[in-house]
Each structure stands twice: as C-alpha cells, then as structure tokens.
Design a protein around this motif. Structure first.
Motif, PDB file in Angstrom:
ATOM      1  N   ALA A  15      -0.340 -17.700   2.103  1.00 27.16           N
ATOM      2  CA  ALA A  15      -0.417 -16.600   3.068  1.00 27.16           C
ATOM      3  C   ALA A  15       0.413 -15.404   2.609  1.00 27.16           C
ATOM      4  CB  ALA A  15       0.054 -17.080   4.440  1.00 27.16           C
ATOM      5  N   CYS A  16       1.616 -15.661   2.077  1.00 24.98           N
ATOM      6  CA  CYS A  16       2.467 -14.566   1.584  1.00 24.98           C
ATOM      7  C   CYS A  16       1.821 -13.875   0.389  1.00 24.98           C
ATOM      8  CB  CYS A  16       3.842 -15.116   1.209  1.00 24.98           C
ATOM      9  SG  CYS A  16       4.847 -15.658   2.610  1.00 24.98           S
ATOM     10  N   PHE A  22      -2.837  -7.849  -0.370  1.00 27.45           N
ATOM     11  CA  PHE A  22      -3.453  -6.895   0.553  1.00 27.45           C
ATOM     12  C   PHE A  22      -2.659  -5.592   0.609  1.00 27.45           C
ATOM     13  CE2 PHE A  22      -3.943  -5.122   4.849  1.00 27.45           C
ATOM     14  CZ  PHE A  22      -5.325  -4.977   4.904  1.00 27.45           C
ATOM     15  N   VAL A  23      -1.323  -5.687   0.488  1.00 30.17           N
ATOM     16  CA  VAL A  23      -0.469  -4.501   0.551  1.00 30.17           C
ATOM     17  C   VAL A  23      -0.416  -3.787  -0.796  1.00 30.17           C
ATOM     18  CG1 VAL A  23       1.900  -3.699   0.902  1.00 30.17           C
ATOM     19  CG2 VAL A  23       0.921  -5.440   2.427  1.00 30.17           C
ATOM     20  N   VAL A  24      -0.296  -4.553  -1.874  1.00 21.14           N
ATOM     21  CA  VAL A  24      -0.066  -3.968  -3.197  1.00 21.14           C
ATOM     22  C   VAL A  24      -1.347  -3.414  -3.811  1.00 21.14           C
ATOM     23  CG1 VAL A  24       0.656  -4.483  -5.568  1.00 21.14           C
ATOM     24  CG2 VAL A  24       1.952  -5.391  -3.625  1.00 21.14           C
ATOM     25  N   LEU A  25      -2.496  -4.044  -3.556  1.00 20.17           N
ATOM     26  CA  LEU A  25      -3.730  -3.646  -4.211  1.00 20.17           C
ATOM     27  C   LEU A  25      -4.092  -2.177  -3.975  1.00 20.17           C
ATOM     28  CD1 LEU A  25      -6.048  -4.565  -5.997  1.00 20.17           C
ATOM     29  CD2 LEU A  25      -7.282  -5.304  -3.935  1.00 20.17           C
ATOM     30  N   PRO A  26      -4.041  -1.655  -2.743  1.00 16.13           N
ATOM     31  CA  PRO A  26      -4.354  -0.219  -2.569  1.00 16.13           C
ATOM     32  C   PRO A  26      -3.393   0.693  -3.320  1.00 16.13           C
ATOM     33  CG  PRO A  26      -4.434  -1.373  -0.467  1.00 16.13           C
ATOM     34  CD  PRO A  26      -3.822  -2.320  -1.444  1.00 16.13           C
ATOM     35  N   ILE A  27      -2.109   0.297  -3.372  1.00 18.45           N
ATOM     36  CA  ILE A  27      -1.137   1.115  -4.099  1.00 18.45           C
ATOM     37  C   ILE A  27      -1.453   1.105  -5.589  1.00 18.45           C
ATOM     38  CG2 ILE A  27       1.310   1.389  -4.646  1.00 18.45           C
ATOM     39  CD1 ILE A  27       1.958   0.132  -1.955  1.00 18.45           C
ATOM     40  N   TYR A  28      -1.775  -0.082  -6.118  1.00 14.38           N
ATOM     41  CA  TYR A  28      -2.115  -0.164  -7.535  1.00 14.38           C
ATOM     42  C   TYR A  28      -3.355   0.670  -7.841  1.00 14.38           C
ATOM     43  CZ  TYR A  28      -4.143  -1.849 -11.856  1.00 14.38           C
ATOM     44  OH  TYR A  28      -4.708  -1.901 -13.103  1.00 14.38           O
ATOM     45  N   TRP A  29      -4.356   0.602  -6.966  1.00 12.01           N
ATOM     46  CA  TRP A  29      -5.592   1.358  -7.191  1.00 12.01           C
ATOM     47  C   TRP A  29      -5.312   2.859  -7.179  1.00 12.01           C
ATOM     48  CZ3 TRP A  29     -10.037   0.137  -9.184  1.00 12.01           C
ATOM     49  CH2 TRP A  29     -11.126   1.020  -9.040  1.00 12.01           C
TER      50      TRP A  29
END
Length: 277
Positions: A15-16, A22-29
């Motif tokens: 879950a973590c 979910f949090v990091v992926l948009p920032i990486y993109w």
C-alpha cells in the motif's frame, strides 16, 4: 499470529509503495517532459525517458516568457507576507496562549471561522478596495491580503506550540526582571523555533501557490506571480507543454527544498499543536 503479522506488513508495504508511486509518478512525468524536445513532447507514444535531453523548454520559459520576473515577484510577495504573518502571529499566539486576558475562546473561534473563509467570497470587495487605494498592479496588493488570510492559521499553530512550553521558563524571566516582550524574545522564541518554522513554511507555500488574488489584482506583467504567469503561457491555439512543465519544475523546487530542510521541525510543530492544543 506470526503469519498474520507478516501478511499485514507485506500488505502495508504494498500500500505504501502504491501510494508513493501515485504521488511520485506525476512529478517524474513533469520533470522528464521538461527535458524533452518539442518532437518528444508531441510524440504519439509516451516517452518515459527524454531522448535526447534538451534544455530548450527552460530557455523558452526564461527568455521568451519573462519567467525570471515572475519568480522575483513571487519571492518578494511570499517572503514579505511570511515575515508579517510570523511577526504578528508570534505576538498574538503568545498572548492567546500564555498571557491572562478575557475573550480568549471567542477570539480563537473567530480565528477559526476566518481561517476557513473562502477567498473567492471577498475577492470583489477586495478588488474595489485595492482600486480605491490605487494599489492595483503593485506588490502590496498581494502582500497584505496574503498576510491577512494566512495569519489565523499561523496564530493557531504558534499558540498551541506556546502552550507546550513549561511555564517555569517564564517565571525564570520574571525573577530576572524581564517584561513579557523580553521573556518572549529571549526565552520563549528560541524554544518555539519548530512552531515558527512550521507556520513559516505553510505561509510561504500558500503565498507561493495562490492564484485567484494574483490574477485579479495584478494584470501587469511586471507584477505577475508564478501561478498566473504559467497559466498565461502560450496562446489560445497553442499550448507549449514543454515550457509549462519546465516552469512548473522550477516553481516546485523552492517548496520541495523548504519541506526537506525543515521536515523535522514541521512534524514537531504540527504534532505539538495537535497534542497540546
């Protein structure tokens, strides 16, 4: 029992991991897209890694869109508003948390009501006030409203943190002949630095990212802040996604640095307010 515990840990770890993704992926993109060429940004299939690396979007942001000016405006407004909030919030929080005075509960309830009041409900009268004062297209048009809207939350944080400081410290100051202001400056404030850092970071972040008042009060390009400047990139028919992501990456950096540097102080300040308040 051990199997249950192991399964619980595995489920918690999954879950973590999913939450972090979910949090990091948009920032990486966002960061990856900012280093792509125009062809890479508009490619029909998504490119997870920019190939080749290009700083073209950053050049466009700073050279062709006055992004450096937007950064300067945001820095001036956010720092000035944060200083005002910390100065007034410290005095008010200390008075509400440590000094004997009437109407504390009523004052705290009013602060709570003000802190949840939406800015859009007062944007029209504020605009008329700024126009009458001839403050439109100026720094003070944002600094003072930002300070006013963020002050209640800062007072709550600082008041709760002051409550957690032993009163024996103030008694020591009184024995030495210090007045309340001297006691606050010399004894209480050094012990309340985590609370000050917490209030300061939250205030700076709120001022740095505010959009509605910045859009309404400052229409001149010389006083636009980062959120408004980014929103006005491009034209009605062309959206420069690479430039948008480059500017957004630069805009996120100060907030990320503040959170990383003061994360321990922020956790201490927030948990102290939750327990002692």
């Amino acid at each position: 029992m051990r199997k249950r515990t192991l399964g619980h840990r595995i489920g918690l770890a999954i879950a973590c991991a999913l939450t972090a993704l979910f949090v990091v992926l948009p920032i990486y993109w966002m960061v990856a897209t900012s280093f792509k060429t125009d062809a890479g940004v508009s490619a029909p299939s998504p490119q997870w890694f920019p190939n080749p690396l290009s700083a073209e979007s950053y050049v466009n942001a700073f050279v062709n869109n006055s992004f450096g000016r937007y950064i300067l405006n945001s820095v001036v407004v956010a720092i000035a508003a944060t200083i005002i909030v910390l100065a007034l919030g410290t005095l008010a929080g200390y008075a509400l948390g440590r000094l004997p005075m009437r109407g504390k509960f009523t004052t705290l309830m009013l602060l709570l009501m003000i802190s949840v009041f939406p800015a859009i409900a007062v944007i029209a009268p504020l605009y008329l006030l700024m126009r009458e004062l001839d403050w439109l297209n100026s720094y003070q048009a944002l600094i003072l409203p930002y300070a006013a809207f963020n002050l209640p939350f800062a007072i709550w944080i600082l008041r709760n943190y002051f409550l957690g400081i032993p009163r024996e410290m103030e008694e020591m100051g009184r024995i030495d002949g210090a007045n309340p202001l001297r006691t606050l400056w010399s004894i209480i404030l050094p012990m309340a630095l985590p609370g000050l850092f917490t209030a300061g970071v939250f205030t700076f972040t709120a001022c740095w990212t505010e959009f509605l008042m910045a859009l309404s009060f400052n229409s001149s390009n010389d006083f636009r802040t980062i959120p408004v400047g980014i929103a006005l990139f491009g034209s009605p028919h062309i959206t420069p996604y690479g430039t948008l992501f480059a500017a957004s990456t630069v805009a996120v950096l100060p907030i990320a640095i503040l959170v990383l540097v003061f994360r321990k102080s922020m956790v201490s300040g927030l948990t102290s307010g939750a327990v002692k308040g």
